[in-house]
Motif scaffolding. Structure first.
Motif, short mmCIF file in Angstrom:
data_model
loop_
_atom_site.label_atom_id
_atom_site.label_comp_id
_atom_site.label_asym_id
_atom_site.label_seq_id
_atom_site.Cartn_x
_atom_site.Cartn_y
_atom_site.Cartn_z
N SER A 2 3.49 13.09 -36.53
CA SER A 2 3.02 14.34 -35.96
C SER A 2 2.22 14.12 -34.69
O SER A 2 2.14 14.99 -33.85
N GLY A 9 -5.97 19.58 -33.74
CA GLY A 9 -5.18 20.37 -34.67
C GLY A 9 -6.03 21.35 -35.46
O GLY A 9 -5.66 22.50 -35.66
N VAL A 180 -0.52 24.39 -28.88
CA VAL A 180 0.56 23.55 -29.43
C VAL A 180 0.93 22.45 -28.44
O VAL A 180 1.09 21.28 -28.81
N GLN A 191 9.13 19.68 -31.38
CA GLN A 191 8.08 20.23 -32.24
C GLN A 191 8.59 20.56 -33.64
O GLN A 191 7.85 20.40 -34.62
N PHE A 195 6.62 19.65 -37.03
CA PHE A 195 6.18 20.63 -38.02
C PHE A 195 6.73 20.28 -39.40
O PHE A 195 6.01 20.36 -40.41
N ASP A 198 4.76 17.35 -40.88
CA ASP A 198 3.44 17.74 -41.38
C ASP A 198 3.55 18.48 -42.71
O ASP A 198 2.69 18.34 -43.58
N TYR A 216 6.06 28.30 -42.85
CA TYR A 216 5.14 27.36 -42.20
C TYR A 216 5.56 27.11 -40.76
O TYR A 216 4.73 27.12 -39.84
N ARG A 220 3.50 27.79 -37.33
CA ARG A 220 3.23 26.72 -36.35
C ARG A 220 3.75 27.10 -34.96
O ARG A 220 3.16 26.75 -33.95
N GLU A 221 4.87 27.81 -34.93
CA GLU A 221 5.46 28.19 -33.63
C GLU A 221 4.77 29.39 -32.99
O GLU A 221 4.53 29.41 -31.78
N ILE A 262 -4.37 25.00 -35.90
CA ILE A 262 -2.95 25.22 -35.62
C ILE A 262 -2.06 24.27 -36.45
O ILE A 262 -0.88 24.15 -36.19
N VAL A 263 -2.66 23.62 -37.46
CA VAL A 263 -1.92 22.60 -38.21
C VAL A 263 -1.94 22.85 -39.73
O VAL A 263 -0.91 22.83 -40.39
N SER A 265 -3.03 25.57 -41.67
CA SER A 265 -2.54 26.91 -42.00
C SER A 265 -3.54 27.74 -42.80
O SER A 265 -4.32 27.22 -43.60
#
Length: 446
Positions: A2, A9, A180, A191, A195, A198, A216, A220-221, A262-263, A265
């Protein structure tokens, strides 16, 4: 796989926690009864407040004291509590749950939700500015904040009240993409693979198999964790914006944007555990429900428990899921919110961790003290002064900080134990370690 900068993150502001909701009164050797005082330091969201209220016997009273490291987080906590306390006559249980989760975990929201948020902000600004010696609502008590902190809250609520069409709006899509890119660096073009890594190699390995890949990756997007209704999610959620100070050519510059996680959640708070085990069932190794489903069911159950403690019954209470005659939400003032029997939530000034031990009122006062992982460095020997003789200390660990490796995660847990021992708390080993929280009790004086 990642990659990225270890601290970027998780972000620098906790809009949600990095651990599931806990009933903080069921974590020690004995459940505290009667009048209970709980101190939360840096919890980031009201998950522990809601869960603790849900487990509270009718005869007991609970006073929660909250310290956060930024006024943006205090503002959001007030907003989320406001939404949680909205009476069923003005917003049905399912709709309230959806709006709460949307505001909680979505960078972009629907127009209807923005309208609800703006109305809430208009009421909260009145609550903050009108509060002098007493709170306008016992669960939204800002009367102990400093004047400059209340002014800051009023400024934040005013920003939330501005319509999206106002001058130079900040687009969450751009703010999110900036983060991101910053985090992934050269891996930005691949990416999806990052994702997926992770999720499957980190979150799923840590027991979060209920987090669905499609949901998820979408989060992330785009920063969209909860999409439960047909609708267009394209209006920036102002409660997830904050300022961050950067040094530019020797000068400090404050930049508005999204500076949160941003990782890991927002599913962690309400979506990976449940008292209803049917929500976590698997079939052929696959979870039958998603973290969104679990979050919805858990939050809805918590809201039902709030209604059961409602202290001021109205003549229009209805058992119906959606009230047949719904009053205009403009009429939902702070005083119209549900008042909960023997429950209060008070927000303390940001420097209170250092100041509380100096005040006689808080001497040996708190039955449970909670520190988030990001505020653990504030835990010092002075905490023993404000802990009740049979107090429990709960410290969030770094299990769900995905940018840390196993050695760093273990090192963090060891540091927590070291700091707690220095503060005269001893590990409570009766609870089987889940590596999410560490539990301590006050050392007995010889």
């Amino acid at each position: 796989m990642s990659g990225g900068r270890a601290s970027e993150g998780a972000g620098c502001i906790n809009f949600w926690g990095f651990s599931p909701a806990r009933d903080l009164l069921s974590t020690g050797p004995e459940r505290h009864e009667g009048e209970v005082n709980v101190l939360l330091v840096g919890s980031g969201d009201p998950r522990h407040i809601l869960k603790t209220i849900a487990g509270l016997p009718d005869k007991d009273s609970l006073h929660v004291w909250v310290i956060e490291s930024s006024m943006e987080v205090v503002a959001r906590q007030l907003l989320l509590l406001y939404l949680a306390l909205m009476p069923q006559e003005s917003m049905g249980l399912s709709e309230k749950t959806e709006v709460f989760l949307e505001v909680f975990g979505n960078g972009e929201i629907r127009s209807q939700t923005e309208e609800t948020l703006r109305r809430a902000a208009s009421q909260l600004i009145l609550s903050v500015t009108d509060t002098l010696e007493t709170a306008t609502h016992p669960c939204l008590n800002t009367s102990l904040l400093k004047f400059k902190e209340r002014d800051e809250l009023a400024r934040i609520f005013k920003l939330w009240m501005k319509p999206q069409s106002s001058t130079a709006p900040i687009l969450m899509s751009k703010a999110w993409d900036y983060r991101v890119r910053q985090h992934l660096g050269t891996r930005y073009d691949s990416q999806r693979g990052c994702f997926d890594w992770d999720l499957t190699m980190k979150l799923h390995e840590k027991g979060c198999g209920v987090i669905n890949k499609q949901q998820y990756v979408r989060w992330r997007e785009r920063g969209l964790a909860f999409e439960m209704r047909e609708g267009v999610y394209q209006i920036t959620n102002p409660s997830l914006l904050s300022s961050r100070v950067f040094s530019k050519k020797g000068e400090k510059v404050a930049v508005m944007g999204y500076w949160g996680d941003i990782v890991s959640s927002p599913y962690l708070s309400f979506g990976i555990e449940s008292d209803d085990k049917s929500l976590l069932k698997t079939q052929n190794g696959q979870h039958m429900k998603t973290a969104q489903d679990v979050s919805f069911a858990n939050v809805q159950a918590l809201f039902q428990s709030l209604s059961s403690r409602r202290g001021c019954p109205t003549t229009t209470q209805s058992v119906a899921e959606e009230p047949s005659t719904k009053p205009d939400q403009k009429s939902v003032t702070i005083n119209d919110l549900m008042h909960l029997n023997q429950i209060s939530v008070t927000f303390l000034p940001m420097d209170s961790v250092q100041k509380l031990p100096e005040k006689q009122k808080y001497s040996h006062f708190f039955n449970t003290i909670y520190f988030s992982a990001s505020c653990m460095h504030h835990l010092g020997p002075a905490m023993r002064q404000i802990a009740a003789p049979d107090a429990v200390l709960v410290v969030e660990l770094a299990k769900y900080f995905l940018d840390l490796n196993k050695e760093q995660e273990t090192g963090f847990a060891e540091k927590v134990v070291s700091i707690a021992l220095e503060a005269e708390f001893e590990p409570w080993h009766v609870v089987k370690s889940d590596h999410v929280h560490a539990f301590f009790i006050t050392q007995k004086k010889m």
